[in-house]
Motif scaffolding. Structure first.
Motif, PDB file in Angstrom:
ATOM      1  N   MET A   1       0.840  -1.168   0.000  1.00 14.41           N
ATOM      2  CA  MET A   1       0.000   0.000   0.000  1.00 14.41           C
ATOM      3  C   MET A   1       0.891   1.238   0.000  1.00 14.41           C
ATOM      4  O   MET A   1       1.737   1.404   0.870  1.00 14.41           O
ATOM      5  N   LYS A   2       0.724   2.122  -0.962  1.00 21.12           N
ATOM      6  CA  LYS A   2       1.545   3.316  -1.123  1.00 21.12           C
ATOM      7  C   LYS A   2       0.867   4.511  -0.458  1.00 21.12           C
ATOM      8  O   LYS A   2      -0.333   4.677  -0.548  1.00 21.12           O
ATOM      9  N   SER A   3       1.697   5.356   0.186  1.00 18.55           N
ATOM     10  CA  SER A   3       1.151   6.592   0.747  1.00 18.55           C
ATOM     11  C   SER A   3       1.247   7.685  -0.306  1.00 18.55           C
ATOM     12  O   SER A   3       1.724   7.458  -1.412  1.00 18.55           O
ATOM     13  N   ALA A   4       0.863   8.883   0.052  1.00 13.09           N
ATOM     14  CA  ALA A   4       0.804   9.994  -0.912  1.00 13.09           C
ATOM     15  C   ALA A   4       2.183  10.348  -1.460  1.00 13.09           C
ATOM     16  O   ALA A   4       2.308  10.734  -2.615  1.00 13.09           O
ATOM     17  N   GLU A   5       3.238  10.202  -0.656  1.00 16.28           N
ATOM     18  CA  GLU A   5       4.576  10.561  -1.133  1.00 16.28           C
ATOM     19  C   GLU A   5       5.288   9.406  -1.825  1.00 16.28           C
ATOM     20  O   GLU A   5       6.426   9.541  -2.257  1.00 16.28           O
ATOM     21  N   GLY A   6       4.727   8.291  -1.918  1.00 13.41           N
ATOM     22  CA  GLY A   6       5.340   7.175  -2.611  1.00 13.41           C
ATOM     23  C   GLY A   6       6.032   6.187  -1.687  1.00 13.41           C
ATOM     24  O   GLY A   6       6.632   5.234  -2.161  1.00 13.41           O
ATOM     25  N   PHE A   7       6.015   6.405  -0.381  1.00 17.51           N
ATOM     26  CA  PHE A   7       6.619   5.467   0.562  1.00 17.51           C
ATOM     27  C   PHE A   7       5.585   4.430   0.946  1.00 17.51           C
ATOM     28  O   PHE A   7       4.400   4.716   1.067  1.00 17.51           O
ATOM     29  N   THR A   8       6.041   3.230   1.168  1.00 14.25           N
ATOM     30  CA  THR A   8       5.113   2.206   1.640  1.00 14.25           C
ATOM     31  C   THR A   8       4.973   2.328   3.147  1.00 14.25           C
ATOM     32  O   THR A   8       5.826   2.911   3.819  1.00 14.25           O
ATOM     33  N   LEU A   9       3.949   1.780   3.640  1.00 18.85           N
ATOM     34  CA  LEU A   9       3.688   1.819   5.077  1.00 18.85           C
ATOM     35  C   LEU A   9       4.796   1.104   5.837  1.00 18.85           C
ATOM     36  O   LEU A   9       5.229   1.563   6.890  1.00 18.85           O
ATOM     37  N   ILE A  10       5.312   0.030   5.281  1.00 19.07           N
ATOM     38  CA  ILE A  10       6.391  -0.722   5.929  1.00 19.07           C
ATOM     39  C   ILE A  10       7.654   0.122   6.005  1.00 19.07           C
ATOM     40  O   ILE A  10       8.343   0.133   7.025  1.00 19.07           O
ATOM     41  N   GLU A  11       7.994   0.877   4.961  1.00 18.82           N
ATOM     42  CA  GLU A  11       9.180   1.737   4.980  1.00 18.82           C
ATOM     43  C   GLU A  11       9.064   2.796   6.066  1.00 18.82           C
ATOM     44  O   GLU A  11      10.039   3.096   6.763  1.00 18.82           O
ATOM     45  N   MET A  12       7.887   3.374   6.218  1.00 21.84           N
ATOM     46  CA  MET A  12       7.704   4.398   7.247  1.00 21.84           C
ATOM     47  C   MET A  12       7.818   3.801   8.643  1.00 21.84           C
ATOM     48  O   MET A  12       8.405   4.404   9.538  1.00 21.84           O
ATOM     49  N   VAL A  13       7.314   2.599   8.844  1.00 15.60           N
ATOM     50  CA  VAL A  13       7.414   1.944  10.144  1.00 15.60           C
ATOM     51  C   VAL A  13       8.878   1.641  10.457  1.00 15.60           C
ATOM     52  O   VAL A  13       9.334   1.842  11.591  1.00 15.60           O
ATOM     53  N   VAL A  14       9.632   1.175   9.472  1.00 17.83           N
ATOM     54  CA  VAL A  14      11.057   0.881   9.681  1.00 17.83           C
ATOM     55  C   VAL A  14      11.815   2.161  10.039  1.00 17.83           C
ATOM     56  O   VAL A  14      12.643   2.179  10.959  1.00 17.83           O
ATOM     57  N   VAL A  15      11.551   3.251   9.328  1.00 22.41           N
ATOM     58  CA  VAL A  15      12.225   4.528   9.614  1.00 22.41           C
ATOM     59  C   VAL A  15      11.898   4.991  11.028  1.00 22.41           C
ATOM     60  O   VAL A  15      12.778   5.414  11.784  1.00 22.41           O
ATOM     61  N   LEU A  16      10.643   4.916  11.423  1.00 25.05           N
ATOM     62  CA  LEU A  16      10.254   5.325  12.769  1.00 25.05           C
ATOM     63  C   LEU A  16      10.893   4.435  13.836  1.00 25.05           C
ATOM     64  O   LEU A  16      11.303   4.915  14.897  1.00 25.05           O
ATOM     65  N   ALA A  17      11.007   3.145  13.565  1.00 26.46           N
ATOM     66  CA  ALA A  17      11.631   2.227  14.519  1.00 26.46           C
ATOM     67  C   ALA A  17      13.116   2.559  14.689  1.00 26.46           C
ATOM     68  O   ALA A  17      13.642   2.573  15.811  1.00 26.46           O
ATOM     69  N   VAL A  18      13.803   2.822  13.582  1.00 22.50           N
ATOM     70  CA  VAL A  18      15.222   3.178  13.653  1.00 22.50           C
ATOM     71  C   VAL A  18      15.407   4.485  14.420  1.00 22.50           C
ATOM     72  O   VAL A  18      16.285   4.604  15.283  1.00 22.50           O
ATOM     73  N   LEU A  19      14.578   5.498  14.126  1.00 20.09           N
ATOM     74  CA  LEU A  19      14.661   6.760  14.857  1.00 20.09           C
ATOM     75  C   LEU A  19      14.391   6.571  16.343  1.00 20.09           C
ATOM     76  O   LEU A  19      15.039   7.189  17.188  1.00 20.09           O
ATOM     77  N   GLY A  20      13.453   5.707  16.676  1.00 22.18           N
ATOM     78  CA  GLY A  20      13.159   5.409  18.078  1.00 22.18           C
ATOM     79  C   GLY A  20      14.343   4.767  18.776  1.00 22.18           C
ATOM     80  O   GLY A  20      14.665   5.099  19.919  1.00 22.18           O
ATOM     81  N   LEU A  21      15.011   3.821  18.111  1.00 20.97           N
ATOM     82  CA  LEU A  21      16.188   3.173  18.691  1.00 20.97           C
ATOM     83  C   LEU A  21      17.323   4.166  18.903  1.00 20.97           C
ATOM     84  O   LEU A  21      17.993   4.159  19.938  1.00 20.97           O
ATOM     85  N   VAL A  22      17.560   5.025  17.905  1.00 22.75           N
ATOM     86  CA  VAL A  22      18.617   6.037  18.030  1.00 22.75           C
ATOM     87  C   VAL A  22      18.297   6.978  19.191  1.00 22.75           C
ATOM     88  O   VAL A  22      19.164   7.308  20.013  1.00 22.75           O
ATOM     89  N   GLY A  23      17.053   7.420  19.291  1.00 15.51           N
ATOM     90  CA  GLY A  23      16.647   8.296  20.390  1.00 15.51           C
ATOM     91  C   GLY A  23      16.818   7.629  21.743  1.00 15.51           C
ATOM     92  O   GLY A  23      17.255   8.254  22.709  1.00 15.51           O
ATOM     93  N   MET A  24      16.501   6.344  21.827  1.00 17.25           N
ATOM     94  CA  MET A  24      16.637   5.609  23.072  1.00 17.25           C
ATOM     95  C   MET A  24      18.110   5.518  23.490  1.00 17.25           C
ATOM     96  O   MET A  24      18.443   5.688  24.661  1.00 17.25           O
TER      97      MET A  24
END
Length: 137
Positions: A1-24
């Protein structure tokens, strides 16, 4: 499933998970501190207190006493609130300086240290000016 900017939902979840780990990881380390910088800041704050004591003696035309307490790790002008030293910064010993109305001072040097690093504050007996000397091991 593609979002409006062309990223898939899975790509956005992976990016958010990586940012969360770095922040932690960053937050778990606590605040970044430099022992040398904390020692220098403590010395500059004490020099400001010494200058204030000298100017008070000149303006009020009476002696002003500046004291340090090595055991309790504070310093300041008698009759005013004392200032605590930052965590880890220590005083070598108790020192009492008397600033006179003519700007002169009686007393001896004040030594601050943290680990092997030392900073000495040497007041000039005639002028009351303070020389800061850092002794690096």
């Amino acid at each position: 499933m593609k979002s409006a900017e062309g990223f898939t939902l899975i790509e956005m979840v992976v990016v958010l998970a990586v940012l969360g780990l770095v922040g932690m990881v960053v937050l778990s380390r606590g605040p970044m501190r430099s022992p040398t910088l904390e020692l220098r800041v403590a010395a500059q704050e004490m020099v400001a207190g010494l200058r204030d004591g000298r100017m008070s003696a000149i303006v009020m035309a009476r002696p002003v006493i500046f004291v340090t307490n090595a055991a309790q790790r504070w310093y300041g002008v008698e009759g005013r609130p004392y200032h605590a030293l930052p965590y880890g910064v220590m005083l070598a010993d108790n020192v009492t300086l008397v600033f006179h109305p003519d700007g002169s001072v009686t007393g001896r040097t004040i030594t601050l240290f943290r680990g092997a690093r030392r900073i000495t504050l040497s007041p000039n007996a005639l002028t009351g000016s303070v020389t800061v000397r850092e002794n690096v091991p």
